[in-house]
Design a protein around this motif. Structure first.
Motif, PDB file in Angstrom:
ATOM      1  N   THR A 298      -8.695  35.680 -35.930  1.00 23.82           N
ATOM      2  CA  THR A 298      -7.829  36.585 -36.628  1.00 23.82           C
ATOM      3  C   THR A 298      -7.259  37.716 -35.835  1.00 23.82           C
ATOM      4  OG1 THR A 298      -9.004  36.036 -38.823  1.00 23.82           O
ATOM      5  CG2 THR A 298      -7.476  37.870 -38.853  1.00 23.82           C
ATOM      6  N   ARG A 299      -6.052  38.024 -36.077  1.00 19.43           N
ATOM      7  CA  ARG A 299      -5.314  39.171 -35.486  1.00 19.43           C
ATOM      8  C   ARG A 299      -4.585  39.940 -36.577  1.00 19.43           C
ATOM      9  NH1 ARG A 299      -8.379  38.484 -32.324  1.00 19.43           N
ATOM     10  NH2 ARG A 299      -8.333  38.227 -30.026  1.00 19.43           N
ATOM     11  N   GLU A 300      -4.061  40.969 -36.326  1.00 16.78           N
ATOM     12  CA  GLU A 300      -3.356  41.742 -37.233  1.00 16.78           C
ATOM     13  C   GLU A 300      -2.194  40.645 -38.206  1.00 16.78           C
ATOM     14  OE1 GLU A 300      -4.369  44.584 -38.195  1.00 16.78           O
ATOM     15  OE2 GLU A 300      -3.070  44.509 -39.846  1.00 16.78           O
ATOM     16  N   VAL A 301      -1.405  40.092 -37.166  1.00 20.26           N
ATOM     17  CA  VAL A 301      -0.140  39.177 -37.537  1.00 20.26           C
ATOM     18  C   VAL A 301      -0.876  38.008 -38.572  1.00 20.26           C
ATOM     19  CG1 VAL A 301      -0.409  37.531 -35.618  1.00 20.26           C
ATOM     20  CG2 VAL A 301       1.583  37.627 -36.610  1.00 20.26           C
ATOM     21  N   CYS A 302      -2.106  37.853 -38.569  1.00 21.08           N
ATOM     22  CA  CYS A 302      -2.477  36.610 -39.348  1.00 21.08           C
ATOM     23  C   CYS A 302      -2.774  37.116 -40.722  1.00 21.08           C
ATOM     24  CB  CYS A 302      -3.857  36.290 -38.852  1.00 21.08           C
ATOM     25  SG  CYS A 302      -3.914  35.503 -37.033  1.00 21.08           S
ATOM     26  N   ARG A 303      -2.886  38.339 -40.771  1.00 22.51           N
ATOM     27  CA  ARG A 303      -2.867  38.902 -42.076  1.00 22.51           C
ATOM     28  C   ARG A 303      -1.728  39.245 -42.939  1.00 22.51           C
ATOM     29  NH1 ARG A 303      -8.478  40.426 -41.887  1.00 22.51           N
ATOM     30  NH2 ARG A 303      -9.123  40.812 -39.926  1.00 22.51           N
ATOM     31  N   LYS A 304      -0.520  39.076 -42.044  1.00 22.98           N
ATOM     32  CA  LYS A 304       0.812  39.685 -42.664  1.00 22.98           C
ATOM     33  C   LYS A 304       1.572  38.296 -42.856  1.00 22.98           C
ATOM     34  CE  LYS A 304       1.012  44.245 -40.726  1.00 22.98           C
ATOM     35  NZ  LYS A 304       1.120  44.625 -39.506  1.00 22.98           N
ATOM     36  N   GLU A 305       1.548  37.405 -41.963  1.00 27.58           N
ATOM     37  CA  GLU A 305       2.430  36.326 -41.901  1.00 27.58           C
ATOM     38  C   GLU A 305       1.907  35.093 -42.439  1.00 27.58           C
ATOM     39  OE1 GLU A 305       5.049  35.632 -38.561  1.00 27.58           O
ATOM     40  OE2 GLU A 305       5.020  37.925 -38.413  1.00 27.58           O
ATOM     41  N   VAL A 306       2.548  34.443 -43.267  1.00 30.86           N
ATOM     42  CA  VAL A 306       2.058  32.949 -43.534  1.00 30.86           C
ATOM     43  C   VAL A 306       2.372  31.934 -42.434  1.00 30.86           C
ATOM     44  CG1 VAL A 306       2.097  31.124 -45.531  1.00 30.86           C
ATOM     45  CG2 VAL A 306       2.251  33.487 -46.137  1.00 30.86           C
ATOM     46  N   PRO A 307       1.559  31.388 -42.033  1.00 34.53           N
ATOM     47  CA  PRO A 307       1.719  30.352 -41.122  1.00 34.53           C
ATOM     48  C   PRO A 307       2.306  28.983 -41.631  1.00 34.53           C
ATOM     49  CG  PRO A 307      -0.546  30.366 -41.334  1.00 34.53           C
ATOM     50  CD  PRO A 307       0.236  31.384 -42.216  1.00 34.53           C
ATOM     51  N   PRO A 308       3.498  28.678 -41.073  1.00 34.08           N
ATOM     52  CA  PRO A 308       4.092  27.236 -41.591  1.00 34.08           C
ATOM     53  C   PRO A 308       3.251  26.265 -40.966  1.00 34.08           C
ATOM     54  CG  PRO A 308       5.503  28.185 -39.852  1.00 34.08           C
ATOM     55  CD  PRO A 308       4.353  29.325 -40.103  1.00 34.08           C
ATOM     56  N   LEU A 309       3.355  25.131 -41.637  1.00 38.48           N
ATOM     57  CA  LEU A 309       2.855  23.854 -41.169  1.00 38.48           C
ATOM     58  C   LEU A 309       3.902  23.461 -40.034  1.00 38.48           C
ATOM     59  CD1 LEU A 309       0.229  22.029 -41.424  1.00 38.48           C
ATOM     60  CD2 LEU A 309       1.784  20.669 -42.947  1.00 38.48           C
ATOM     61  N   ILE A 310       3.588  23.363 -38.924  1.00 39.54           N
ATOM     62  CA  ILE A 310       4.357  22.968 -37.729  1.00 39.54           C
ATOM     63  C   ILE A 310       3.810  21.645 -37.001  1.00 39.54           C
ATOM     64  CG2 ILE A 310       5.447  23.442 -35.516  1.00 39.54           C
ATOM     65  CD1 ILE A 310       5.401  26.274 -36.561  1.00 39.54           C
ATOM     66  N   GLU A 311       4.937  20.669 -36.950  1.00 42.93           N
ATOM     67  CA  GLU A 311       4.503  19.393 -36.053  1.00 42.93           C
ATOM     68  C   GLU A 311       4.505  19.814 -34.727  1.00 42.93           C
ATOM     69  OE1 GLU A 311       6.840  15.995 -36.656  1.00 42.93           O
ATOM     70  OE2 GLU A 311       5.403  14.593 -36.028  1.00 42.93           O
ATOM     71  N   ILE A 312       3.469  19.931 -34.090  1.00 40.70           N
ATOM     72  CA  ILE A 312       3.283  20.348 -32.527  1.00 40.70           C
ATOM     73  C   ILE A 312       3.270  19.315 -31.679  1.00 40.70           C
ATOM     74  CG2 ILE A 312       2.107  22.418 -33.063  1.00 40.70           C
ATOM     75  CD1 ILE A 312      -0.075  20.296 -31.907  1.00 40.70           C
ATOM     76  N   LYS A 313       2.827  18.130 -31.956  1.00 43.35           N
ATOM     77  CA  LYS A 313       3.174  16.916 -31.348  1.00 43.35           C
ATOM     78  C   LYS A 313       3.399  15.679 -32.461  1.00 43.35           C
ATOM     79  CE  LYS A 313      -1.303  15.391 -29.601  1.00 43.35           C
ATOM     80  NZ  LYS A 313      -2.082  15.574 -28.340  1.00 43.35           N
ATOM     81  N   ARG A 314       3.814  14.652 -31.815  1.00 45.68           N
ATOM     82  CA  ARG A 314       4.097  13.577 -32.763  1.00 45.68           C
ATOM     83  C   ARG A 314       2.970  13.272 -33.694  1.00 45.68           C
ATOM     84  NH1 ARG A 314       7.717   8.487 -32.533  1.00 45.68           N
ATOM     85  NH2 ARG A 314       6.461   8.106 -34.066  1.00 45.68           N
ATOM     86  N   GLY A 315       3.101  13.330 -34.833  1.00 48.51           N
ATOM     87  CA  GLY A 315       2.331  12.969 -35.981  1.00 48.51           C
ATOM     88  C   GLY A 315       0.836  13.906 -36.113  1.00 48.51           C
ATOM     89  N   HIS A 316       1.142  15.321 -35.475  1.00 45.22           N
ATOM     90  CA  HIS A 316      -0.098  16.222 -35.554  1.00 45.22           C
ATOM     91  C   HIS A 316       0.528  17.623 -36.032  1.00 45.22           C
ATOM     92  CE1 HIS A 316      -3.936  17.793 -33.512  1.00 45.22           C
ATOM     93  NE2 HIS A 316      -3.740  18.254 -34.972  1.00 45.22           N
TER      94      HIS A 316
END
Ligand SMILES: Nc1ncnc2c1ncn2[C@@H]1O[C@H](COP(=O)(O)OP(=O)(O)O)[C@@H](O)[C@H]1O
Ligand SMILES: [Mg+2]
Length: 335
Positions: A298-316
């Motif tokens: 965890t860093r500061e940013v993790c406590r502020k922003e909601v991470p979107p679910l992103i497709e980082i490679k096909r099907g993952h």
């Protein structure tokens, strides 16, 4: 049809909240999921992650004070959230079946198991009365209840936990569902029985091309059974991929932590890690990433922003703001 095969169920941005006296419990908070035709999707996560509420949302059995607020649930190209109760009852009886951890909650202690399965068959299949008993025997044999002819005359309390689970599976199958939702189907069973029930579900998938949503907190079960895996934490999907990828290349710190907490036969158990902390109360979920209070990276940013679910490679897909940094970094909490 996509290259990966046809989808049976697609869930988009589903939100199911409970409006309690103490406040709003955000049990399922904007999740996306897909289940392919004839595939098993494993939904995994610690207790309290929102897995059961997800299952109940699909069959529209969320009870008061719960409410589905948002999103759609596309099943065979129909949005289940637009169905009325009568239509849903028909879908639950004929196209989607559910089995639960505790079969006793579904079986009526007053009637014989044979009568109960016969009733399920009568409701869903158009076969003459005289042939129903034989259908019950057939389905009992299919789910591995020995001595079926005799046993169907017995009451549920005469059955062991594993045998009751088979009766429930027999009832669930009597309507030839396209989707079987199995919520912790083997959690209270001993290992041998557990294996038999899991083999039975595999056979169901193979013989009937039934899609299965398999809910469990047990990654071992997922490894054995699932084609795809969704990792759920505190009402959110943290990672989604095919089963090989999730086990060989997990990217979310929560998935990694879950994998490290599974006992393995080939590794000394004293090295087993426990994920520090507990699943947060969903009445007041943490800001930003919901895993951030327990995450080693965890860093500061993790406590502020909601991470979107992103497709980082096909099907993952992964929902982590720091996923590109953590491979080169040891977690602060790691020893
Ligand atoms: N009827 C209810 N009223 C209030 N909160 C609920 C209700 N049912 C479930 N919850 C809350 O929803 C969250 C998710 O629960 P659940 O889906 O049962 O988790 P899981 O199946 O992953 O263990 C939990 O925080 C739980 O307390
Ligand atoms: Mg549950």
């Amino acid at each position: 049809m996509t290259e990966e095969g046809e989808k049976l169920l697609s869930i988009k941005d589903l939100k199911t909240h409970f409006f309690t006296e103490r406040g709003v419990v955000k049990a399922v908070d904007g999740i996306n999921l897909e289940i392919g035709k004839g595939k098993i999707l494993g939904l995994v996560g610690e207790s309290g992650s929102g897995k059961t509420v997800t299952a109940l949302s699909i069959v529209r059995l969320v009870s008061y004070p719960g409410k589905i607020l948002n999103g759609y649930i596309l099943f065979q190209n129909e949005n289940l959230l637009e169905k009325n109760e009568r239509e849903m009852r028909h879908i639950r009886g004929n196209r989607i079946s559910m089995i639960f951890q505790d079969p006793m909650s579904c079986l009526n202690p007053v009637f014989t198991v044979g009568d109960q399965v016969a009733e399920a068959i009568r409701l869903h299949q158009d076969i003459p009365r005289s042939e129903i008993e034989q259908s019950v025997v057939n389905i009992f044999e299919k789910v591995g209840i020995p001595d079926a002819k005799k046993r169907l005359k017995e009451h549920p309390h005469k059955f062991s936990g594993g045998m009751r689970q088979r009766v429930m599976i027999a009832m669930a199958l009597s309507c030839h569902p396209d989707l079987l939702i199995a919520d912790e189907p083997t959690t209270n069973l001993d290992v041998t029985i557990q294996l038999q029930i899991l083999n039975l579900m595999r056979k169901i998938k193979r013989d009937f091309k039934t899609s299965i949503l398999l809910i469990t907190h047990d990654l071992g079960v997922i490894a054995e059974m699932a084609d795809h895996v969704a990792v759920m934490y505190a009402g959110k999907i943290m990672e989604y991929s095919d089963v090989v990828e999730v086990f060989s290349n997990p990217l979310h710190p929560y998935t990694k932590a879950l994998l490290e907490s599974v006992p393995r036969l080939d590794v000394e158990t004293r090295r087993l890690r426990v994920i520090p902390g507990t699943v947060p109360e969903l009445l007041n979920p943490p800001d930003g990433c919901r895993f951030s209070p327990r995450c080693a990276y965890t860093r500061e940013v993790c406590r502020k922003e909601v991470p979107p679910l992103i497709e980082i490679k096909r099907g993952h897909s992964v929902a982590c703001l720091r996923m590109n940094d953590i491979d080169t970094e040891r977690g602060d909490n790691n020893v």
